[in-house]
Design a protein around this motif. Structure first.
Motif, PDB file in Angstrom:
ATOM      1  N   ILE A  89     -16.038  -9.893   1.804  1.00 52.52           N
ATOM      2  CA  ILE A  89     -17.475 -10.091   1.543  1.00 52.52           C
ATOM      3  C   ILE A  89     -17.618 -10.021  -0.014  1.00 52.52           C
ATOM      4  O   ILE A  89     -16.994  -9.447  -0.666  1.00 52.52           O
ATOM      5  CB  ILE A  89     -18.151  -8.873   2.373  1.00 52.52           C
ATOM      6  N   GLU A  90     -18.452 -10.833  -0.213  1.00 56.05           N
ATOM      7  CA  GLU A  90     -18.904 -11.034  -1.933  1.00 56.05           C
ATOM      8  C   GLU A  90     -20.035 -10.128  -2.272  1.00 56.05           C
ATOM      9  O   GLU A  90     -21.156 -10.083  -1.516  1.00 56.05           O
ATOM     10  CB  GLU A  90     -19.462 -12.245  -2.171  1.00 56.05           C
ATOM     11  N   LEU A  91     -19.728  -8.979  -3.180  1.00 55.71           N
ATOM     12  CA  LEU A  91     -20.779  -8.152  -3.770  1.00 55.71           C
ATOM     13  C   LEU A  91     -21.302  -8.824  -5.092  1.00 55.71           C
ATOM     14  O   LEU A  91     -20.365  -9.122  -5.993  1.00 55.71           O
ATOM     15  CB  LEU A  91     -20.130  -6.964  -4.045  1.00 55.71           C
ATOM     16  N   PHE A  92     -22.581  -8.906  -5.214  1.00 58.54           N
ATOM     17  CA  PHE A  92     -23.093  -9.326  -6.549  1.00 58.54           C
ATOM     18  C   PHE A  92     -23.781  -8.275  -7.342  1.00 58.54           C
ATOM     19  O   PHE A  92     -24.158  -7.293  -6.817  1.00 58.54           O
ATOM     20  CB  PHE A  92     -24.150 -10.611  -6.256  1.00 58.54           C
ATOM     21  N   MET A  93     -23.507  -8.228  -8.668  1.00 56.46           N
ATOM     22  CA  MET A  93     -23.946  -7.363  -9.319  1.00 56.46           C
ATOM     23  C   MET A  93     -24.042  -7.360 -10.701  1.00 56.46           C
ATOM     24  O   MET A  93     -24.032  -8.533 -11.391  1.00 56.46           O
ATOM     25  CB  MET A  93     -22.872  -6.046  -9.369  1.00 56.46           C
ATOM     26  N   ARG A  94     -24.875  -6.377 -11.618  1.00 57.86           N
ATOM     27  CA  ARG A  94     -25.041  -6.637 -12.907  1.00 57.86           C
ATOM     28  C   ARG A  94     -24.623  -5.413 -13.590  1.00 57.86           C
ATOM     29  O   ARG A  94     -24.651  -4.319 -13.147  1.00 57.86           O
ATOM     30  CB  ARG A  94     -26.542  -6.972 -13.359  1.00 57.86           C
ATOM     31  N   VAL A  95     -24.224  -5.779 -14.859  1.00 57.34           N
ATOM     32  CA  VAL A  95     -23.763  -4.444 -15.674  1.00 57.34           C
ATOM     33  C   VAL A  95     -24.952  -3.837 -16.507  1.00 57.34           C
ATOM     34  O   VAL A  95     -25.941  -4.896 -16.860  1.00 57.34           O
ATOM     35  CB  VAL A  95     -22.723  -4.801 -16.459  1.00 57.34           C
ATOM     36  N   THR A  96     -24.857  -2.905 -17.300  1.00 55.14           N
ATOM     37  CA  THR A  96     -25.959  -2.155 -17.835  1.00 55.14           C
ATOM     38  C   THR A  96     -25.801  -2.313 -19.305  1.00 55.14           C
ATOM     39  O   THR A  96     -26.903  -2.378 -20.210  1.00 55.14           O
ATOM     40  CB  THR A  96     -25.840  -0.625 -17.793  1.00 55.14           C
ATOM     41  N   ASN A  97     -24.696  -3.014 -19.663  1.00 52.67           N
ATOM     42  CA  ASN A  97     -24.500  -3.079 -21.222  1.00 52.67           C
ATOM     43  C   ASN A  97     -23.638  -4.244 -21.623  1.00 52.67           C
ATOM     44  O   ASN A  97     -23.044  -4.750 -20.547  1.00 52.67           O
ATOM     45  CB  ASN A  97     -23.955  -2.025 -21.947  1.00 52.67           C
ATOM     46  N   VAL A  98     -23.314  -4.638 -22.913  1.00 57.11           N
ATOM     47  CA  VAL A  98     -22.186  -5.555 -22.978  1.00 57.11           C
ATOM     48  C   VAL A  98     -20.957  -4.691 -23.379  1.00 57.11           C
ATOM     49  O   VAL A  98     -21.005  -3.668 -23.763  1.00 57.11           O
ATOM     50  CB  VAL A  98     -22.522  -6.114 -24.510  1.00 57.11           C
ATOM     51  N   PHE A  99     -19.994  -5.210 -22.504  1.00 55.05           N
ATOM     52  CA  PHE A  99     -18.578  -4.396 -22.564  1.00 55.05           C
ATOM     53  C   PHE A  99     -17.625  -5.463 -22.789  1.00 55.05           C
ATOM     54  O   PHE A  99     -17.671  -6.623 -22.325  1.00 55.05           O
ATOM     55  CB  PHE A  99     -18.205  -3.967 -21.164  1.00 55.05           C
ATOM     56  N   LYS A 100     -16.521  -5.032 -23.667  1.00 60.85           N
ATOM     57  CA  LYS A 100     -15.556  -5.945 -23.949  1.00 60.85           C
ATOM     58  C   LYS A 100     -13.849  -5.284 -23.483  1.00 60.85           C
ATOM     59  O   LYS A 100     -13.772  -3.862 -23.429  1.00 60.85           O
ATOM     60  CB  LYS A 100     -15.293  -6.224 -25.401  1.00 60.85           C
ATOM     61  N   ASN A 101     -13.248  -5.947 -22.896  1.00 63.07           N
ATOM     62  CA  ASN A 101     -11.908  -5.457 -22.232  1.00 63.07           C
ATOM     63  C   ASN A 101     -12.023  -4.237 -21.591  1.00 63.07           C
ATOM     64  O   ASN A 101     -11.277  -3.274 -22.038  1.00 63.07           O
ATOM     65  CB  ASN A 101     -10.819  -5.242 -23.609  1.00 63.07           C
ATOM     66  N   VAL A 102     -12.533  -4.214 -20.441  1.00 56.35           N
ATOM     67  CA  VAL A 102     -12.908  -3.097 -19.555  1.00 56.35           C
ATOM     68  C   VAL A 102     -12.181  -3.536 -18.218  1.00 56.35           C
ATOM     69  O   VAL A 102     -11.805  -4.471 -17.905  1.00 56.35           O
ATOM     70  CB  VAL A 102     -14.209  -2.677 -19.557  1.00 56.35           C
ATOM     71  N   ASP A 103     -12.218  -2.132 -17.370  1.00 58.41           N
ATOM     72  CA  ASP A 103     -11.873  -2.703 -15.867  1.00 58.41           C
ATOM     73  C   ASP A 103     -13.125  -2.313 -15.013  1.00 58.41           C
ATOM     74  O   ASP A 103     -13.820  -1.527 -15.129  1.00 58.41           O
ATOM     75  CB  ASP A 103     -10.834  -1.682 -15.341  1.00 58.41           C
TER      76      ASP A 103
END
Ligand SMILES: Cc1cc2nc3c(=O)[nH]c(=O)nc-3n(C[C@H](O)[C@H](O)[C@H](O)COP(=O)(O)OP(=O)(O)OC[C@H]3O[C@@H](n4cnc5c(N)ncnc54)[C@H](O)[C@@H]3O)c2cc1C
Length: 418
Positions: free
Chosen positions: A356-370
């Protein structure tokens, strides 16, 4: 009262894709209702290209993309009515609509798919001090005036908000001979896709003022000037005022899923997405009522709308054909640290495919995270992410095994790379 198996509300890209998929999955009796005078929805005013790269592996304009679906709808003889506004739906799946030929009509559906799209936040939704002259309008309205009606709304323009519509309009107005003096964004990062910042602003030397907002609108009958100021934590910084002489201010400050009729029917909305809360089958809390497209959550790419709506169409046909398994257990999807929301909000393992595909948005700009995926609070998988931004929708695919191993929840969060 006339009866249909499925009534689709809205004839934009979501409604068209969903209706076609319902038919392809064996349902004959379908009615699609669209309030506008043409099918296609927002795509009709998006005359730039960049649509369809995933679905058709081609770069199409919005109207071209819509045309492919409209042709198929006609080929498959799916009933549709334009200039037909749905005014109400009920829990028992009675759809009320009105048009000039039939007046007020009620039809009974076995299932309903809500694909009513979204609307733009306007000047009333954000409190800008100053007078209320003519010349302040949403970027989408300016786009419709220009691309459909042939009117240029201003010659000296400023844009507040860096959402994609604003960025696209900055380029479009420039190409039509207007001078776009700048784009102000209250956040320290843009609300639009990176490709639009490059192709619509940088390529035309249009300045983007991050952490800035409009703090005054000046003008008697028509807008004459605006004041733009830097902000620190959303508070204007004294001494940073810049004045711009303008004859139009375009607002690109957010889109909100259109759910008046859903809410009135008792469909529960999610506080973040402002769209219905749905399960793996895109079914809302009312059995037999489904939602997809921008009415469910705001999408930046039409291809994602099409893919999602096809799945909603398949699930709806399954429901009508009696193949939907009534939910006996469910796994909730939980947006943790750094994730703003996840769609769908729950999964019933009995109705999911191999994945199943989950779609989401993040709250901020992030670089090199998991992205850390946890089942019932226990970490099961990590996905490396080089760059994340709220403007770009993210996708995580869960396996059947992962979902089946959960008792209560599957959560996703953003964590610094270890
Ligand atoms: C300005 C702009 C630029 C974009 N640019 C790109 C791009 O370059 N590339 C890309 O891939 N994607 C782009 N997108 C995104 C993509 O086009 C949209 O996300 C997608 O088309 C939305 O489809 P939809 O069917 O959910 O909504 P819509 O297209 O908004 O359709 C909803 C339909 O429902 C109808 N409706 C609403 N309420 C009722 C009612 N009560 N009764 C009857 N009918 C009703 C409306 O009239 C409308 O036709 C852009 C979007 C916008 C807004």
């Amino acid at each position: 009262m006339k009866k249909y198996d499925v009534v689709v509300i809205g004839g934009g890209s979501a409604g068209l894709a969903a209706a076609l998929e319902v038919r392809k999955n064996g349902v004959e009796s379908i009615l699609l209702l669209e309030r506008d005078s043409e099918l296609g929805g927002i795509l009709l005013q998006c005359i730039h290209n960049g649509f369809g790269l995933k679905v058709f592996k081609e770069e199409l304009t919005g109207p071209e993309y819509a045309e492919r679906f409209k042709e198929e709808l006609l080929e498959k003889n799916i009933d549709y009515k334009i200039e037909s506004m749905v005014t109400e739906i009920t829990k028992d799946k009675i759809v009320h609509y009105a048009n000039a030929q039939e007046g007020f009509v009620k039809v009974q559906a076995k299932a309903i798919i809500i694909t009513t799209g979204c609307y733009e936040r306007n000047a009333g939704a954000i409190s800008i001090p100053g007078s209320r002259p003519a010349g302040v309008l949403t970027a989408g309205t300016a786009q419709k005036y220009l691309n459909i009606d042939g009117y240029l709304v201003g010659k000296k323009v400023f844009i507040l908000g860096s959402g994609d519509i604003g960025l696209i309009m900055a380029r479009r107005m420039t190409l039509e001979g207007a001078e776009v003096l700048g784009v102000a964004e209250i956040l320290p990062f843009s609300g639009g896709l990176q490709r639009n910042i490059v192709q619509c602003l940088e390529d035309y030397d249009i300045p983007l003022y991050l952490s800035h907002t409009v703090t005054n609108i000046i003008g008697e009958d028509n807008i004459e000037k605006i004041v733009v100021q830097q902000v620190d934590n959303f508070v204007p910084v004294p001494g940073t005022e810049m004045e711009f002489e303008v004859d139009a201010l375009l607002l690109s400050v957010g889109l909100i899923p259109e759910n008046g009729i859903s809410e009135a029917a008792g469909i529960k909305l999610h506080p973040r997405t402002k769209g219905p809360i749905v399960n793996e089958s895109y079914q809302t809390n009312i059995e037999g009522i489904f939602a997809c497209g921008n009415a469910l959550h705001v999408h930046d790419l039409v291809d994602f709308v099409t893919t999602e709506s096809r799945k909603a169409g398949i699930a709806c046909a399954k429901y009508v054909n009696g193949k939907y398994v009534k939910e006996t257990s469910r796994v909730n999807t939980i947006a943790e640290n750094g994730i703003s929301y996840i769609v769908p909000q729950s999964i019933s393992p009995l109705n999911m495919d191999k994945s199943i595909e989950l779609f989401m948005r993040v709250t901020n700009v992030f670089k090199n995270v998991d992205f850390v995926i946890k089942v019932d609070g226990k970490e099961v998988r990590r996905l490396k992410k080089k760059h994340l931004a709220p403007a770009e929708m993210e996708k995580v695919i869960l396996t059947e095994k992962e979902v089946e191993s959960a008792n209560e929840s599957i959560s996703i969060e953003v964590e610094e790379r270890k």
